[in-house]
Design an enzyme around this catalytic site. Structure first.
Site, PDB file in Angstrom:
ATOM      1  N   ASP A 170      47.844  39.683  36.872  1.00  0.00           N
ATOM      2  CA  ASP A 170      49.097  40.141  37.465  1.00  0.00           C
ATOM      3  C   ASP A 170      49.128  39.919  38.971  1.00  0.00           C
ATOM      4  O   ASP A 170      48.093  40.031  39.641  1.00  0.00           O
ATOM      5  CB  ASP A 170      49.278  41.647  37.218  1.00  0.00           C
ATOM      6  CG  ASP A 170      49.588  41.976  35.773  1.00  0.00           C
ATOM      7  OD1 ASP A 170      49.605  41.065  34.931  1.00  0.00           O
ATOM      8  OD2 ASP A 170      49.799  43.170  35.488  1.00  0.00           O
TER       9      ASP A 170
ATOM     10  N   HIS B 299      43.832  41.292  38.095  1.00  0.00           N
ATOM     11  CA  HIS B 299      44.861  41.047  39.101  1.00  0.00           C
ATOM     12  C   HIS B 299      44.424  39.943  40.050  1.00  0.00           C
ATOM     13  O   HIS B 299      43.264  39.917  40.479  1.00  0.00           O
ATOM     14  CB  HIS B 299      45.141  42.323  39.912  1.00  0.00           C
ATOM     15  CG  HIS B 299      45.792  43.408  39.116  1.00  0.00           C
ATOM     16  ND1 HIS B 299      45.082  44.191  38.243  1.00  0.00           N
ATOM     17  CD2 HIS B 299      47.089  43.811  39.049  1.00  0.00           C
ATOM     18  CE1 HIS B 299      45.917  45.062  37.666  1.00  0.00           C
ATOM     19  NE2 HIS B 299      47.133  44.845  38.139  1.00  0.00           N
TER      20      HIS B 299
END
Length: 211
Positions: free
Chosen positions: A42, A181
């Site tokens: 992400d 992430h």
């Protein structure tokens, strides 16, 4: 909403029952029958982290899914193009990494649409896993809304890189959707944990897929 909000202000390494109950149409994992898992990333693309992730995936010859922030795509188009060129999947993560609970519905949906012009994807993941039901109800017909089954915690500066690694390997099972992430906050943990996670899970017999 207030009580749910207070609870989700914490984070859980595995998706708890109440979250799956509250969002019944959301994808939390794939089939438990197949020994296959799904790495997702992400917040990118950014030059400080995403190329390392792409290099690691290429070294191990596996594909993953990147939930990209539109603003970062515009800032770093060459890295985004590399994600696509190397055969990875992309998803919509809003244009400005908006928290749905703090954003009026029309503004939130417009922000998603702005990112969608760049990604053209059928996948959406709300930043922070916090979106109103009214917002998601407008999205289900156009997107598969994806949360997670295993949250690495790489964004949490309070945990060590080793704890991030342990979070993943202790909780992964068939069909798990794992979240890392590609952002600055995650850098020391994702760069340590990701290669070790991939090596461990490959040795455990898992295949890797895209959503």
């Amino acid at each position: 909403m207030g009580q749910i909000s207070d609870i989700i202000n914490m984070y859980f390494v595995t998706a708890p029952f109440f979250l799956r109950w509250y969002y019944p149409k959301v994808t939390f994992h794939k089939s438990r029958k197949d020994q296959k898992i799904y790495l997702t990333f992400d917040d990118g693309p950014i030059p400080e982290v995403t190329p390392f992730i792409l290099d690691t995936l290429a070294e191990h010859r596996i594909k993953a899914t990147f939930f990209c922030v539109g603003e970062n795509i515009d800032k770093h188009p060459a890295i985004y193009d590399r994600i696509l060129a190397e055969g990875h999947q992309v998803g919509n993560h809003t244009y400005n990494h908006l928290k749905g609970w703090d954003t009026p519905d029309d503004m939130y949906l417009q922000n998603i649409a702005r990112c969608q012009k760049l990604t053209g994807t059928s996948l959406f993941r709300p930043p922070y896993a916090r979106a109103k039901k009214s917002q998601l109800n407008e999205l289900y017909n156009a997107y598969e809304v994806v949360f997670w089954d295993v949250l690495s915690g790489d964004f949490d500066t309070r945990i060590s890189p080793e704890q991030c690694y342990q979070n993943v390997i202790r909780n992964t099972q068939n069909g798990s959707i794992i979240v890392f992430h590609d952002n600055i906050k995650a850098l020391p943990r994702v760069t340590y944990a990701l290669p070790k996670v991939i090596t461990y899970l490959k040795q455990a017999g898992y295949d890797f897929g895209t959503l």
